[in-house]
Design a protein around this motif. Structure first.
Motif, PDB file in Angstrom:
ATOM      1  N   VAL A 265     -94.314  89.986 -41.748  1.00 10.51           N
ATOM      2  CA  VAL A 265     -95.309  89.469 -40.821  1.00 10.51           C
ATOM      3  C   VAL A 265     -96.393  88.760 -41.630  1.00 10.51           C
ATOM      4  CG1 VAL A 265     -97.038  90.077 -39.093  1.00 10.51           C
ATOM      5  CG2 VAL A 265     -94.873  91.319 -39.180  1.00 10.51           C
ATOM      6  N   SER A 266     -96.627  87.520 -41.295  1.00  8.24           N
ATOM      7  CA  SER A 266     -97.666  86.791 -42.023  1.00  8.24           C
ATOM      8  C   SER A 266     -99.018  87.034 -41.361  1.00  8.24           C
ATOM      9  CB  SER A 266     -97.346  85.297 -42.042  1.00  8.24           C
ATOM     10  OG  SER A 266     -97.251  84.809 -40.733  1.00  8.24           O
ATOM     11  N   PRO A 267    -100.078  87.010 -42.146  1.00 10.56           N
ATOM     12  CA  PRO A 267    -101.409  87.228 -41.561  1.00 10.56           C
ATOM     13  C   PRO A 267    -101.796  86.070 -40.646  1.00 10.56           C
ATOM     14  CG  PRO A 267    -101.584  86.638 -43.874  1.00 10.56           C
ATOM     15  CD  PRO A 267    -100.118  86.788 -43.577  1.00 10.56           C
ATOM     16  N   VAL A 268    -102.709  86.354 -39.742  1.00 12.92           N
ATOM     17  CA  VAL A 268    -103.183  85.329 -38.812  1.00 12.92           C
ATOM     18  C   VAL A 268    -104.108  84.396 -39.571  1.00 12.92           C
ATOM     19  CG1 VAL A 268    -104.567  84.924 -36.747  1.00 12.92           C
ATOM     20  CG2 VAL A 268    -102.980  86.852 -36.825  1.00 12.92           C
ATOM     21  N   GLY A 269    -103.740  83.132 -39.604  1.00 11.42           N
ATOM     22  CA  GLY A 269    -104.565  82.151 -40.301  1.00 11.42           C
ATOM     23  C   GLY A 269    -105.760  81.722 -39.474  1.00 11.42           C
ATOM     24  N   ASP A 270    -105.536  81.490 -38.207  1.00  9.72           N
ATOM     25  CA  ASP A 270    -106.596  81.039 -37.304  1.00  9.72           C
ATOM     26  C   ASP A 270    -106.611  81.958 -36.090  1.00  9.72           C
ATOM     27  OD1 ASP A 270    -108.351  79.788 -35.605  1.00  9.72           O
ATOM     28  OD2 ASP A 270    -107.419  77.809 -35.760  1.00  9.72           O
ATOM     29  N   PRO A 271    -107.532  82.935 -36.075  1.00 12.74           N
ATOM     30  CA  PRO A 271    -107.545  83.887 -34.964  1.00 12.74           C
ATOM     31  C   PRO A 271    -107.799  83.248 -33.602  1.00 12.74           C
ATOM     32  CG  PRO A 271    -109.390  84.281 -36.467  1.00 12.74           C
ATOM     33  CD  PRO A 271    -108.548  83.217 -37.065  1.00 12.74           C
ATOM     34  N   LEU A 272    -108.526  82.153 -33.567  1.00 14.07           N
ATOM     35  CA  LEU A 272    -108.781  81.491 -32.282  1.00 14.07           C
ATOM     36  C   LEU A 272    -107.481  80.925 -31.710  1.00 14.07           C
ATOM     37  CD1 LEU A 272    -112.079  79.603 -33.179  1.00 14.07           C
ATOM     38  CD2 LEU A 272    -111.829  81.797 -32.045  1.00 14.07           C
ATOM     39  N   GLU A 273    -106.713  80.252 -32.557  1.00 12.82           N
ATOM     40  CA  GLU A 273    -105.423  79.720 -32.110  1.00 12.82           C
ATOM     41  C   GLU A 273    -104.481  80.855 -31.723  1.00 12.82           C
ATOM     42  OE1 GLU A 273    -104.133  76.735 -31.499  1.00 12.82           O
ATOM     43  OE2 GLU A 273    -105.950  75.645 -32.022  1.00 12.82           O
ATOM     44  N   ALA A 274    -104.499  81.951 -32.487  1.00 13.73           N
ATOM     45  CA  ALA A 274    -103.622  83.088 -32.185  1.00 13.73           C
ATOM     46  C   ALA A 274    -103.972  83.699 -30.828  1.00 13.73           C
ATOM     47  CB  ALA A 274    -103.725  84.141 -33.288  1.00 13.73           C
ATOM     48  N   LEU A 275    -105.264  83.783 -30.518  1.00 12.81           N
ATOM     49  CA  LEU A 275    -105.671  84.343 -29.231  1.00 12.81           C
ATOM     50  C   LEU A 275    -105.252  83.429 -28.080  1.00 12.81           C
ATOM     51  CD1 LEU A 275    -107.038  86.698 -27.837  1.00 12.81           C
ATOM     52  CD2 LEU A 275    -109.232  85.563 -28.154  1.00 12.81           C
ATOM     53  N   LEU A 276    -105.360  82.122 -28.291  1.00 19.32           N
ATOM     54  CA  LEU A 276    -104.903  81.194 -27.257  1.00 19.32           C
ATOM     55  C   LEU A 276    -103.391  81.283 -27.061  1.00 19.32           C
ATOM     56  CD1 LEU A 276    -107.093  78.044 -27.964  1.00 19.32           C
ATOM     57  CD2 LEU A 276    -107.285  79.651 -26.071  1.00 19.32           C
ATOM     58  N   LYS A 277    -102.653  81.446 -28.155  1.00 19.59           N
ATOM     59  CA  LYS A 277    -101.196  81.610 -28.053  1.00 19.59           C
ATOM     60  C   LYS A 277    -100.864  82.900 -27.301  1.00 19.59           C
ATOM     61  CE  LYS A 277     -97.021  81.914 -30.841  1.00 19.59           C
ATOM     62  NZ  LYS A 277     -96.467  81.955 -32.189  1.00 19.59           N
ATOM     63  N   LEU A 278    -101.585  83.967 -27.634  1.00 19.29           N
ATOM     64  CA  LEU A 278    -101.379  85.240 -26.937  1.00 19.29           C
ATOM     65  C   LEU A 278    -101.672  85.085 -25.451  1.00 19.29           C
ATOM     66  CD1 LEU A 278    -100.851  88.304 -26.932  1.00 19.29           C
ATOM     67  CD2 LEU A 278    -103.285  88.608 -27.428  1.00 19.29           C
ATOM     68  N   ALA A 279    -102.725  84.353 -25.130  1.00 18.65           N
ATOM     69  CA  ALA A 279    -103.059  84.134 -23.712  1.00 18.65           C
ATOM     70  C   ALA A 279    -101.916  83.434 -22.998  1.00 18.65           C
ATOM     71  CB  ALA A 279    -104.343  83.311 -23.597  1.00 18.65           C
ATOM     72  N   GLY A 280    -101.306  82.452 -23.641  1.00 23.33           N
ATOM     73  CA  GLY A 280    -100.169  81.769 -23.040  1.00 23.33           C
ATOM     74  C   GLY A 280     -99.004  82.712 -22.795  1.00 23.33           C
ATOM     75  N   GLN A 281     -98.742  83.595 -23.759  1.00 26.36           N
ATOM     76  CA  GLN A 281     -97.650  84.557 -23.600  1.00 26.36           C
ATOM     77  C   GLN A 281     -97.954  85.555 -22.489  1.00 26.36           C
ATOM     78  OE1 GLN A 281     -97.504  86.037 -27.604  1.00 26.36           O
ATOM     79  NE2 GLN A 281     -96.059  84.465 -28.277  1.00 26.36           N
ATOM     80  N   VAL A 282     -99.197  86.003 -22.422  1.00 26.62           N
ATOM     81  CA  VAL A 282     -99.584  86.960 -21.381  1.00 26.62           C
ATOM     82  C   VAL A 282     -99.443  86.335 -20.000  1.00 26.62           C
ATOM     83  CG1 VAL A 282    -101.578  88.200 -20.421  1.00 26.62           C
ATOM     84  CG2 VAL A 282    -101.062  88.375 -22.852  1.00 26.62           C
ATOM     85  N   ILE A 283     -99.876  85.100 -19.867  1.00 27.90           N
ATOM     86  CA  ILE A 283     -99.757  84.407 -18.577  1.00 27.90           C
ATOM     87  C   ILE A 283     -98.282  84.198 -18.225  1.00 27.90           C
ATOM     88  CG2 ILE A 283    -100.232  82.249 -17.337  1.00 27.90           C
ATOM     89  CD1 ILE A 283    -102.676  84.107 -17.689  1.00 27.90           C
ATOM     90  N   ALA A 284     -97.457  83.847 -19.206  1.00 32.78           N
ATOM     91  CA  ALA A 284     -96.026  83.668 -18.943  1.00 32.78           C
ATOM     92  C   ALA A 284     -95.393  84.985 -18.485  1.00 32.78           C
ATOM     93  CB  ALA A 284     -95.321  83.149 -20.204  1.00 32.78           C
ATOM     94  N   TRP A 285     -95.792  86.099 -19.114  1.00 33.09           N
ATOM     95  CA  TRP A 285     -95.267  87.408 -18.705  1.00 33.09           C
ATOM     96  C   TRP A 285     -95.736  87.752 -17.289  1.00 33.09           C
ATOM     97  CZ3 TRP A 285     -91.597  90.652 -19.219  1.00 33.09           C
ATOM     98  CH2 TRP A 285     -91.719  91.980 -18.791  1.00 33.09           C
ATOM     99  N   GLN A 286     -96.976  87.459 -16.989  1.00 31.79           N
ATOM    100  CA  GLN A 286     -97.511  87.730 -15.650  1.00 31.79           C
ATOM    101  C   GLN A 286     -96.753  86.916 -14.609  1.00 31.79           C
ATOM    102  OE1 GLN A 286     -99.851  85.429 -13.822  1.00 31.79           O
ATOM    103  NE2 GLN A 286     -99.828  86.857 -12.116  1.00 31.79           N
ATOM    104  N   GLU A 287     -96.451  85.660 -14.913  1.00 37.34           N
ATOM    105  CA  GLU A 287     -95.704  84.824 -13.979  1.00 37.34           C
ATOM    106  C   GLU A 287     -94.271  85.322 -13.811  1.00 37.34           C
ATOM    107  OE1 GLU A 287     -96.235  80.926 -15.634  1.00 37.34           O
ATOM    108  OE2 GLU A 287     -98.248  80.713 -14.782  1.00 37.34           O
ATOM    109  N   ALA A 288     -93.668  85.794 -14.923  1.00 30.92           N
ATOM    110  CA  ALA A 288     -92.298  86.319 -14.845  1.00 30.92           C
ATOM    111  C   ALA A 288     -92.242  87.569 -13.969  1.00 30.92           C
ATOM    112  CB  ALA A 288     -91.771  86.626 -16.245  1.00 30.92           C
ATOM    113  N   THR A 289     -93.224  88.461 -14.123  1.00 35.12           N
ATOM    114  CA  THR A 289     -93.234  89.667 -13.293  1.00 35.12           C
ATOM    115  C   THR A 289     -93.555  89.319 -11.838  1.00 35.12           C
ATOM    116  OG1 THR A 289     -95.527  90.163 -13.917  1.00 35.12           O
ATOM    117  CG2 THR A 289     -93.773  91.240 -15.197  1.00 35.12           C
ATOM    118  N   ALA A 290     -94.364  88.294 -11.632  1.00 37.87           N
ATOM    119  CA  ALA A 290     -94.653  87.851 -10.258  1.00 37.87           C
ATOM    120  C   ALA A 290     -93.367  87.367  -9.580  1.00 37.87           C
ATOM    121  CB  ALA A 290     -95.704  86.743 -10.257  1.00 37.87           C
ATOM    122  N   ALA A 291     -92.519  86.670 -10.342  1.00 39.99           N
ATOM    123  CA  ALA A 291     -91.244  86.201  -9.786  1.00 39.99           C
ATOM    124  C   ALA A 291     -90.357  87.389  -9.401  1.00 39.99           C
ATOM    125  CB  ALA A 291     -90.531  85.301 -10.786  1.00 39.99           C
TER     126      ALA A 291
END
Length: 190
Positions: free
Chosen positions: A72-98
């Motif tokens: 596992v590589s360390p997080v280089g840019d925590p802001l970008e990582a948090l935005l990526k996580l937000a995208g994954q969380v929203i995708a999971w929420q949409e999948a469970t909504a389906a």
């Protein structure tokens, strides 16, 4: 010159670490530091806050080792990582909504009575996580910070381009043409 017999005086060549503090006479301490610390018990290593900090450093070192072993590589840019996580969380929420939208009913009968379907529970958890991550993004003003980072990168790039033009002896109209060409190229890059 006489040959030295016995271990070196400082013990460093044998891999032995020494307390980094100095004695009252100004000489190095010479004692072994406590585990996870740079000082011995006589120079503050036995203090509760020093012991707690040593434990924290050891746990962090062990965690880094485990992550290294996992690749596992360390997080280089925590802001970008948090935005990526937000995208994954929203995708999971949409999948469970389906999944929830495909249900005929939100409850079912089991031996112990009526129960809520697991899909509903997953959807509720996904919504809670989405709220949590999106609230963190809003609290941290991530969009504004990313703009600031991008502006600093652009300023650094402009400074580097100008320095390169000066170093190459390009000035006047030719330097301006080079700057415009660089600007056009950067605008075309997504």
């Amino acid at each position: 010159m006489a040959a030295s017999i016995g271990p070196p005086e400082d013990g460093a060549s044998m891999g032995r670490r020494r307390c980094t503090a100095r004695r009252t006479d100004g000489n190095p301490c010479g004692n072994r530091p406590l585990k996870g610390q740079s000082v011995c018990k006589f120079h503050g290593g036995a203090a509760p806050q020093s012991r707690a900090a040593a434990v924290r450093r050891q746990v962090e070192a062990e965690a880094r080792q485990v992550l290294a072993e996992l690749g596992v590589s360390p997080v280089g840019d925590p802001l970008e990582a948090l935005l990526k996580l937000a995208g994954q969380v929203i995708a999971w929420q949409e999948a469970t909504a389906a999944l929830v939208n495909q249900l005929d009913s939100i409850r079912y009968q089991a031996g112990s009575g009526e129960q809520l379907r697991a899909e509903i529970v997953l959807y509720e958890r996904a919504m809670d996580r989405a709220v949590s991550v999106l609230s963190a993004i809003a609290r941290l003003n991530i969009d504004e910070r990313l703009v600031q980072v991008t502006e600093r990168q652009a300023d650094a790039l402009i400074g580097a381009l100008n320095a390169a033009l000066v170093a190459a002896g390009v000035d006047g109209e030719r330097a301006e043409l080079a700057r415009r060409a660089a600007a056009r190229h950067l605008r075309s890059v997504d």
